[in-house]
Design a protein around this motif. Structure first.
Motif, mmCIF file in Angstrom:
data_model
loop_
_atom_site.group_PDB
_atom_site.id
_atom_site.type_symbol
_atom_site.label_atom_id
_atom_site.label_comp_id
_atom_site.label_asym_id
_atom_site.label_seq_id
_atom_site.Cartn_x
_atom_site.Cartn_y
_atom_site.Cartn_z
ATOM 1 N N GLN A 134 0.816 -1.201 0.000
ATOM 2 C CA GLN A 134 0.000 0.000 0.000
ATOM 3 C C GLN A 134 0.854 1.257 0.000
ATOM 4 O O GLN A 134 0.421 2.300 -0.440
ATOM 5 C CB GLN A 134 -0.902 0.031 1.234
ATOM 6 C CG GLN A 134 -1.958 -1.033 1.242
ATOM 7 C CD GLN A 134 -2.778 -0.968 2.524
ATOM 8 O OE1 GLN A 134 -2.687 -0.014 3.291
ATOM 9 N NE2 GLN A 134 -3.572 -1.997 2.754
ATOM 10 N N PHE A 135 2.073 1.156 0.501
ATOM 11 C CA PHE A 135 2.924 2.321 0.637
ATOM 12 C C PHE A 135 3.885 2.500 -0.531
ATOM 13 O O PHE A 135 4.743 3.353 -0.491
ATOM 14 C CB PHE A 135 3.712 2.240 1.945
ATOM 15 C CG PHE A 135 2.821 2.169 3.150
ATOM 16 C CD1 PHE A 135 2.020 3.240 3.511
ATOM 17 C CD2 PHE A 135 2.766 1.021 3.915
ATOM 18 C CE1 PHE A 135 1.192 3.177 4.612
ATOM 19 C CE2 PHE A 135 1.934 0.948 5.026
ATOM 20 C CZ PHE A 135 1.145 2.023 5.375
ATOM 21 N N SER A 136 3.752 1.706 -1.557
ATOM 22 C CA SER A 136 4.633 1.798 -2.710
ATOM 23 C C SER A 136 4.435 3.145 -3.405
ATOM 24 O O SER A 136 3.307 3.557 -3.678
ATOM 25 C CB SER A 136 4.349 0.649 -3.683
ATOM 26 O OG SER A 136 5.176 0.769 -4.806
ATOM 27 N N LEU A 137 5.544 3.815 -3.662
ATOM 28 C CA LEU A 137 5.472 5.107 -4.336
ATOM 29 C C LEU A 137 5.196 4.979 -5.825
ATOM 30 O O LEU A 137 4.663 5.888 -6.447
ATOM 31 C CB LEU A 137 6.795 5.859 -4.139
ATOM 32 C CG LEU A 137 7.122 6.290 -2.724
ATOM 33 C CD1 LEU A 137 8.511 6.910 -2.678
ATOM 34 C CD2 LEU A 137 6.090 7.278 -2.209
ATOM 35 N N PHE A 138 5.597 3.861 -6.401
ATOM 36 C CA PHE A 138 5.485 3.672 -7.834
ATOM 37 C C PHE A 138 4.620 2.453 -8.134
ATOM 38 O O PHE A 138 4.596 1.503 -7.359
ATOM 39 C CB PHE A 138 6.867 3.478 -8.450
ATOM 40 C CG PHE A 138 7.799 4.616 -8.170
ATOM 41 C CD1 PHE A 138 7.600 5.851 -8.769
ATOM 42 C CD2 PHE A 138 8.866 4.469 -7.304
ATOM 43 C CE1 PHE A 138 8.455 6.906 -8.513
ATOM 44 C CE2 PHE A 138 9.727 5.515 -7.035
ATOM 45 C CZ PHE A 138 9.515 6.744 -7.642
ATOM 46 N N PRO A 139 3.961 2.462 -9.282
ATOM 47 C CA PRO A 139 3.170 1.287 -9.644
ATOM 48 C C PRO A 139 4.085 0.082 -9.882
ATOM 49 O O PRO A 139 5.214 0.236 -10.344
ATOM 50 C CB PRO A 139 2.473 1.709 -10.941
ATOM 51 C CG PRO A 139 3.266 2.853 -11.465
ATOM 52 C CD PRO A 139 3.926 3.504 -10.283
ATOM 53 N N GLU A 140 3.613 -1.080 -9.530
ATOM 54 C CA GLU A 140 4.385 -2.313 -9.683
ATOM 55 C C GLU A 140 3.956 -3.042 -10.953
ATOM 56 O O GLU A 140 2.763 -3.146 -11.236
ATOM 57 C CB GLU A 140 4.155 -3.227 -8.477
ATOM 58 C CG GLU A 140 4.682 -2.672 -7.173
ATOM 59 C CD GLU A 140 6.187 -2.723 -7.075
ATOM 60 O OE1 GLU A 140 6.793 -3.694 -7.573
ATOM 61 O OE2 GLU A 140 6.763 -1.778 -6.504
ATOM 62 N N ALA A 141 4.921 -3.553 -11.681
ATOM 63 C CA ALA A 141 4.620 -4.370 -12.851
ATOM 64 C C ALA A 141 4.026 -5.691 -12.384
ATOM 65 O O ALA A 141 4.513 -6.292 -11.429
ATOM 66 C CB ALA A 141 5.884 -4.611 -13.669
ATOM 67 N N ASN A 142 2.978 -6.130 -13.042
ATOM 68 C CA ASN A 142 2.368 -7.412 -12.697
ATOM 69 C C ASN A 142 2.834 -8.487 -13.668
ATOM 70 O O ASN A 142 3.640 -8.210 -14.571
ATOM 71 C CB ASN A 142 0.833 -7.287 -12.673
ATOM 72 C CG ASN A 142 0.266 -6.822 -14.006
ATOM 73 O OD1 ASN A 142 0.780 -7.170 -15.066
ATOM 74 N ND2 ASN A 142 -0.792 -6.034 -13.956
ATOM 75 N N ALA A 143 2.329 -9.692 -13.510
ATOM 76 C CA ALA A 143 2.759 -10.817 -14.354
ATOM 77 C C ALA A 143 2.480 -10.541 -15.831
ATOM 78 O O ALA A 143 3.305 -10.868 -16.692
ATOM 79 C CB ALA A 143 2.075 -12.096 -13.901
ATOM 80 N N ALA A 144 1.350 -9.936 -16.127
ATOM 81 C CA ALA A 144 1.011 -9.635 -17.530
ATOM 82 C C ALA A 144 1.992 -8.612 -18.115
ATOM 83 O O ALA A 144 2.372 -8.711 -19.290
ATOM 84 C CB ALA A 144 -0.425 -9.118 -17.638
ATOM 85 N N ASP A 145 2.400 -7.642 -17.309
ATOM 86 C CA ASP A 145 3.379 -6.641 -17.758
ATOM 87 C C ASP A 145 4.719 -7.304 -18.073
ATOM 88 O O ASP A 145 5.382 -6.953 -19.051
ATOM 89 C CB ASP A 145 3.598 -5.570 -16.689
ATOM 90 C CG ASP A 145 2.347 -4.756 -16.401
ATOM 91 O OD1 ASP A 145 1.496 -4.626 -17.296
ATOM 92 O OD2 ASP A 145 2.243 -4.248 -15.263
ATOM 93 N N ILE A 146 5.104 -8.271 -17.251
ATOM 94 C CA ILE A 146 6.374 -8.972 -17.454
ATOM 95 C C ILE A 146 6.313 -9.822 -18.723
ATOM 96 O O ILE A 146 7.261 -9.833 -19.516
ATOM 97 C CB ILE A 146 6.745 -9.793 -16.204
ATOM 98 C CG1 ILE A 146 7.070 -8.821 -15.057
ATOM 99 C CG2 ILE A 146 7.916 -10.727 -16.479
ATOM 100 C CD1 ILE A 146 7.162 -9.462 -13.696
ATOM 101 N N VAL A 147 5.175 -10.485 -18.950
ATOM 102 C CA VAL A 147 4.997 -11.273 -20.179
ATOM 103 C C VAL A 147 5.059 -10.351 -21.389
ATOM 104 O O VAL A 147 5.712 -10.663 -22.394
ATOM 105 C CB VAL A 147 3.664 -12.059 -20.140
ATOM 106 C CG1 VAL A 147 3.318 -12.635 -21.502
ATOM 107 C CG2 VAL A 147 3.725 -13.154 -19.087
ATOM 108 N N ARG A 148 4.411 -9.204 -21.314
ATOM 109 C CA ARG A 148 4.411 -8.233 -22.423
ATOM 110 C C ARG A 148 5.835 -7.725 -22.689
ATOM 111 O O ARG A 148 6.256 -7.582 -23.830
ATOM 112 C CB ARG A 148 3.486 -7.062 -22.084
ATOM 113 C CG ARG A 148 3.339 -6.061 -23.188
ATOM 114 C CD ARG A 148 2.497 -6.635 -24.290
ATOM 115 N NE ARG A 148 2.352 -5.641 -25.326
ATOM 116 C CZ ARG A 148 2.201 -5.947 -26.592
ATOM 117 N NH1 ARG A 148 2.123 -7.192 -26.965
ATOM 118 N NH2 ARG A 148 2.096 -5.012 -27.490
ATOM 119 N N THR A 149 6.584 -7.481 -21.631
ATOM 120 C CA THR A 149 7.966 -7.015 -21.781
ATOM 121 C C THR A 149 8.830 -8.087 -22.434
ATOM 122 O O THR A 149 9.633 -7.790 -23.317
ATOM 123 C CB THR A 149 8.542 -6.616 -20.406
ATOM 124 O OG1 THR A 149 7.719 -5.585 -19.847
ATOM 125 C CG2 THR A 149 9.974 -6.118 -20.533
#
Length: 133
Positions: A10-25
């Motif tokens: 909840q305290f993360s300053l930046f959005p986190e890449a999810n599994a779909a983002d990693i697959v897309r990358t």
């Protein structure tokens, strides 16, 4: 008072890449050499600079290069550069680096590099613009 691990997210300053983002990358990195060839082909043949396809290919290629340059760990950056930006397959990458690290370590560095690039793309909010690649 200890904070539960799930509360830390909840305290993360930046959005986190999810599994779909990693697959897309991973997919974008696997297409990098094709994108590079397409851009060079457009430039060599002086094709329409106004082409939306060309503009998108140039942007994706450039962003992949910039994100790879931002990888902090030197070994990870070198392996990602050799594997994806220079267009080598996994086997060639393993052969290149096996004298200094094990195959499983190389695989971990590749995964770490892909995740780093995915995080950078997420931070830049670029995934939506890469839908057509």
């Amino acid at each position: 008072m200890m904070v539960a691990e799930s509360d830390v997210d909840q305290f993360s300053l930046f959005p986190e890449a999810n599994a779909a983002d990693i697959v897309r990358t991973r997919y974008l990195l696997s297409r990098y050499m094709k994108l590079k060839a397409d851009v060079e082909g457009f430039e060599t043949n002086n094709l329409s600079e106004g082409s939306e396809i060309l503009k998108e290919a140039i942007k994706v290629k450039s962003n992949i290069e910039k994100a790879a340059d931002l990888i902090i760990d030197n070994d990870t950056r070198r392996i990602i550069d050799f594997r994806f930006l220079k267009g080598n397959n996994r086997k060639t990458t393993i052969l290149r680096f096996k004298s200094i690290m094990s195959e499983s370590t190389i695989d971990r560095y590749i995964e770490k590099g892909i995740e780093s690039i995915a995080q950078t793309f997420k931070l830049w909010d670029e995934f939506e613009s890469y839908k057509s690649c």
